[in-house]
Scaffold this active site. Sequence first.
Site, PDB file in Angstrom:
ATOM      1  N   SER A 185       0.710  -1.173   0.095  1.00 52.39           N
ATOM      2  CA  SER A 185       0.091  -0.012  -0.066  1.00 52.39           C
ATOM      3  C   SER A 185       0.755   1.267   0.001  1.00 52.39           C
ATOM      4  O   SER A 185       2.105   1.265   0.428  1.00 52.39           O
ATOM      5  CB  SER A 185      -0.831   0.372   1.340  1.00 52.39           C
ATOM      6  OG  SER A 185      -1.608   1.162   1.243  1.00 52.39           O
ATOM      7  N   TYR A 198      -2.713  -1.354  10.169  1.00 55.40           N
ATOM      8  CA  TYR A 198      -2.904  -1.630   8.632  1.00 55.40           C
ATOM      9  C   TYR A 198      -1.830  -1.185   8.228  1.00 55.40           C
ATOM     10  O   TYR A 198      -0.837  -1.976   7.202  1.00 55.40           O
ATOM     11  CB  TYR A 198      -4.129  -1.104   8.316  1.00 55.40           C
ATOM     12  CG  TYR A 198      -4.202  -1.241   6.741  1.00 55.40           C
ATOM     13  CD1 TYR A 198      -4.622  -2.408   6.158  1.00 55.40           C
ATOM     14  CD2 TYR A 198      -3.965  -0.116   5.805  1.00 55.40           C
ATOM     15  CE1 TYR A 198      -4.718  -2.606   4.921  1.00 55.40           C
ATOM     16  CE2 TYR A 198      -3.833  -0.405   4.432  1.00 55.40           C
ATOM     17  CZ  TYR A 198      -4.197  -1.539   4.048  1.00 55.40           C
ATOM     18  OH  TYR A 198      -4.367  -1.744   2.522  1.00 55.40           O
TER      19      TYR A 198
END
Length: 292
Positions: A185, A198
């Site tokens: 990400s 996350y």
Amino acid sequence: MSLIDPRSRHPKPPFETQPQDFPGLSADMVPQPDYGVDSYEGKGRLSGLVALITGGDSGIGRAVAIAYAKEGAHVAISYLDEESPDAEDLAVTIERLGGKCLFLPGDIRSAETCATLVTSTLAVYGRLDILVNNAAFQCPRESLLDISEDEWRRHFDTNVHGMFYLTKAALPHLKPGASIINTSSVNTRTPMPILIPYSMTKAAIANFTVGLAGSLVEKGIRVNAVLPGPIWTPFIATGMPADQHKEFGSQAPMGRPGQPSELAGAYVYLADPDNTYTTGALLPVHGGMPQL
């Protein structure tokens, strides 16, 4: 072929607020994500290869599965039981496209499940050429004090440990020329304060990717990662605060979120046997967002 202005190709904010419980379903998204059924054109780049994709029922994984099928690959899809409606819909889509798809429900937090995903794929297709570690968990919290120990562990069990279990199970069956592709990400480089666990797991995935790439060069196995920016998937409905749905993607210079279909080409490129010199790469697809 005509040129397409990327700024206006897909919907822009504002969007409707649309909270869902994890893991979320594509059918409940407004507008519907573009998974590439009509917009992605295959050219036979992966003809005859076999790919195992986690989280392949919806979101980025679904777009990758459709693109791989259009490129001539046979695909196996891992998903949670709660995502069966999306998986069943994908089965119809891939059959209509003339592809083959094996559907394997199960939770990758279990090492035993990961081993079964590999053996089941081998039992049906007889080989495994591409592993896409894509499944993930995300839950926003305003403060570190709001994150429970169970929730913290679930981030790492799903996003990091599952990737480790599955890669370890697959590795003995991967031959020279095989490819491992992980979904990291842009949060790896620009972590969001409301997504601390996350973002940490996605940084771990990027580190794992580069380290493993160096380790497997001598075996002829390539390892790379895609770093998506804001992408319009059920992950947004389940993993972002409802008050952020309306303007989601507006922070990107493109002025909109990306669609899953717009990432598919990156996963195809990294899996394509012709791209033999690409390993250890962290490929951002983020609509021009500045990166550190």
